[in-house]
Design a protein around this motif. Structure first.
Motif, PDB file in Angstrom:
ATOM      1  N   LEU A   1      -4.528  -2.791   6.266  1.00 15.05           N
ATOM      2  CA  LEU A   1      -3.253  -2.386   5.674  1.00 15.05           C
ATOM      3  C   LEU A   1      -3.199  -0.868   5.578  1.00 15.05           C
ATOM      4  N   ALA A   2      -2.130  -0.297   6.086  1.00 14.55           N
ATOM      5  CA  ALA A   2      -1.929   1.152   6.093  1.00 14.55           C
ATOM      6  C   ALA A   2      -0.828   1.517   5.101  1.00 14.55           C
ATOM      7  N   PRO A   3      -0.647   2.808   4.814  1.00 12.21           N
ATOM      8  CA  PRO A   3       0.419   3.219   3.888  1.00 12.21           C
ATOM      9  C   PRO A   3       1.781   2.675   4.310  1.00 12.21           C
ATOM     10  N   GLY A   4       2.478   2.062   3.370  1.00 10.97           N
ATOM     11  CA  GLY A   4       3.792   1.495   3.645  1.00 10.97           C
ATOM     12  C   GLY A   4       3.779   0.038   4.038  1.00 10.97           C
ATOM     13  N   ASP A   5       2.589  -0.519   4.329  1.00  5.82           N
ATOM     14  CA  ASP A   5       2.505  -1.930   4.704  1.00  5.82           C
ATOM     15  C   ASP A   5       2.783  -2.829   3.497  1.00  5.82           C
ATOM     16  N   VAL A   6       3.436  -3.954   3.778  1.00  6.69           N
ATOM     17  CA  VAL A   6       3.761  -4.937   2.744  1.00  6.69           C
ATOM     18  C   VAL A   6       3.177  -6.288   3.163  1.00  6.69           C
ATOM     19  N   VAL A   7       2.571  -6.983   2.214  1.00  6.50           N
ATOM     20  CA  VAL A   7       2.059  -8.333   2.440  1.00  6.50           C
ATOM     21  C   VAL A   7       2.699  -9.264   1.418  1.00  6.50           C
TER      22      VAL A   7
ATOM     23  N   LEU B   1      12.050  -9.545  -3.552  1.00  6.09           N
ATOM     24  CA  LEU B   1      11.733 -10.856  -3.003  1.00  6.09           C
ATOM     25  C   LEU B   1      12.740 -11.266  -1.937  1.00  6.09           C
ATOM     26  N   LEU B   2      14.011 -11.058  -2.204  1.00  7.31           N
ATOM     27  CA  LEU B   2      15.038 -11.406  -1.219  1.00  7.31           C
ATOM     28  C   LEU B   2      14.921 -10.540   0.035  1.00  7.31           C
ATOM     29  N   TYR B   3      14.629  -9.248  -0.149  1.00  6.60           N
ATOM     30  CA  TYR B   3      14.459  -8.375   1.015  1.00  6.60           C
ATOM     31  C   TYR B   3      13.236  -8.776   1.832  1.00  6.60           C
ATOM     32  N   LEU B   4      12.160  -9.202   1.172  1.00  5.51           N
ATOM     33  CA  LEU B   4      10.973  -9.665   1.894  1.00  5.51           C
ATOM     34  C   LEU B   4      11.314 -10.852   2.792  1.00  5.51           C
ATOM     35  N   LEU B   5      12.015 -11.834   2.217  1.00  3.61           N
ATOM     36  CA  LEU B   5      12.356 -13.033   2.981  1.00  3.61           C
ATOM     37  C   LEU B   5      13.377 -12.723   4.069  1.00  3.61           C
ATOM     38  N   ARG B   6      14.329 -11.871   3.764  1.00  5.11           N
ATOM     39  CA  ARG B   6      15.326 -11.509   4.776  1.00  5.11           C
ATOM     40  C   ARG B   6      14.661 -10.774   5.941  1.00  5.11           C
TER      41      ARG B   6
ATOM     42  N   VAL C   1       0.858  -1.181   0.000  1.00  5.92           N
ATOM     43  CA  VAL C   1       0.000   0.000   0.000  1.00  5.92           C
ATOM     44  C   VAL C   1       0.898   1.236   0.000  1.00  5.92           C
ATOM     45  N   LEU C   2       0.860   1.988  -1.084  1.00  7.57           N
ATOM     46  CA  LEU C   2       1.679   3.198  -1.186  1.00  7.57           C
ATOM     47  C   LEU C   2       0.937   4.419  -0.648  1.00  7.57           C
ATOM     48  N   GLN C   3      -0.379   4.402  -0.804  1.00  4.35           N
ATOM     49  CA  GLN C   3      -1.196   5.550  -0.378  1.00  4.35           C
ATOM     50  C   GLN C   3      -2.601   5.056  -0.087  1.00  4.35           C
TER      51      GLN C   3
END
Length: 310
Positions: free
Chosen positions: A60-66, A176-181, A42-44
């Motif tokens: 989900l709020a701004p900046g949240d990642v799923v 993808l790598l940053y998500l898993l890390r 969610v960017l905005q």
């Protein structure tokens, strides 16, 4: 390559896809099951994730990642009670933008979504151990590298420039790598279990790196235990508990995974692949490969070639 990078490389197929879309309330979309993995950022504005396990909706709020590693069907909407429109993937595996939008004066949500194509027939246990979904809330001072990758990807999709066709897939792989890390680091509690524990355990992690770095070496449990700084028995118990299979069983599985990837992606002769995966003869390699895959190496290679041609 390190273990996390290897786990991704072992499963990745095709090109990843992403899109940057604006949705106006009311909106809702239902994603069906797929062979790949996906993410939403969610960017905005705001959104609700309707999880794949019928759990409670997640705000989900701004900046949240799923991140959804297993390709389970799920929903996204401006409100948990908004009716969902089925999303139908394009032939290349990408997802179309949501067609139905609310009036121009309604609340807007700007989202960044992406999908990765995976070969689940050789799913690495590091990925199969992941929960149905991973929610990484936006927090000031947290996940800085992940945020930077998201910002770069969003900028490329918002304003493509010369080279974007090469930059976007590279950024998606990085994301993808940053998500898993980020998930792995978040799981490092007092007693991390599973692969979070395996990668965080100095001895087991050292052994995993060694096995991935040189799978052809004639490893023994005693030698691996010495590398981990543990006795043979203590190491075998700890490795099996964290990784999910005994050391030499994992080594065999990884050798065969590497062999399958080499057969599908290179023209290397069987003798070379056998040597690179720790087998002293083509016969021994072919026997082990057929036991693992249910077909000969040559049949597996031909099947892969036919699939790519089709």
């Amino acid at each position: 390559m390190d273990v996390l990078s290897d786990a991704i490389a072992a499963m990745r197929t095709g090109r990843p896809h992403s899109s940057r879309t604006v949705k106006r309330a009311p909106w809702g979309v239902r994603f069906p099951d797929s062979d790949g993995a996906g993410f939403h950022v969610v960017l905005q504005g705001s959104a609700w994730l309707l999880p794949p396990d019928d759990a409670e909706p997640v705000a989900l709020a701004p900046g949240d990642v799923v991140f959804l590693a297993h390709g389970y069907g799920h929903g996204l909407a401006d409100h948990p009670r908004t009716p969902l429109e089925d999303a139908v993937p394009e032939p290349d595996g990408s997802w179309p933008s949501l067609r139905h939008r609310g009036p121009a004066q309604s609340d807007e949500t700007l989202m960044l979504c992406g999908a990765y194509r995976l070969d689940r027939s050789r799913a690495h246990p590091l990925l199969t151990d992941l929960p149905p979904y991973i929610h990484l809330p936006a927090r000031v001072g947290k996940h800085d590298r992940l945020r930077s990758a998201v910002d770069l990807l969003g900028a490329e999709l918002s304003e493509p420039l010369p080279g974007s066709d090469a930059v976007v897939p590279a950024l998606l792989d990085t994301l993808l790598l940053y998500l898993l890390r980020t998930w792995w680091l978040a799981e490092q509690g007092e007693e991390p279990a599973g692969w979070a524990g395996a990668l965080g355990d100095p001895g087991v992690a050292a052994v995993l790196h060694a096995l991935h770095d040189d799978p052809a070496r004639p490893w023994t449990v005693e030698g691996l235990g010495a590398l981990a700084g543990l006795s043979r028995a203590a190491f075998a118990r700890r490795f099996t508990t964290l990784v999910g299979r005994p050391p030499l069983a994992y080594l065999t599985w990884w050798r065969m995974t590497c062999a399958g990837r080499l057969l599908r992606t290179t023209e290397a002769p069987l003798r070379s692949i056998a040597e690179r995966t720790g087998y002293t003869s083509e016969f021994a390699f072919a026997k082990a490969f057929k036991r693992e895959y249910g077909m000969s190496p040559g049949h597996y290679r031909r099947a892969g070639s036919a699939l790519r041609a089709g």
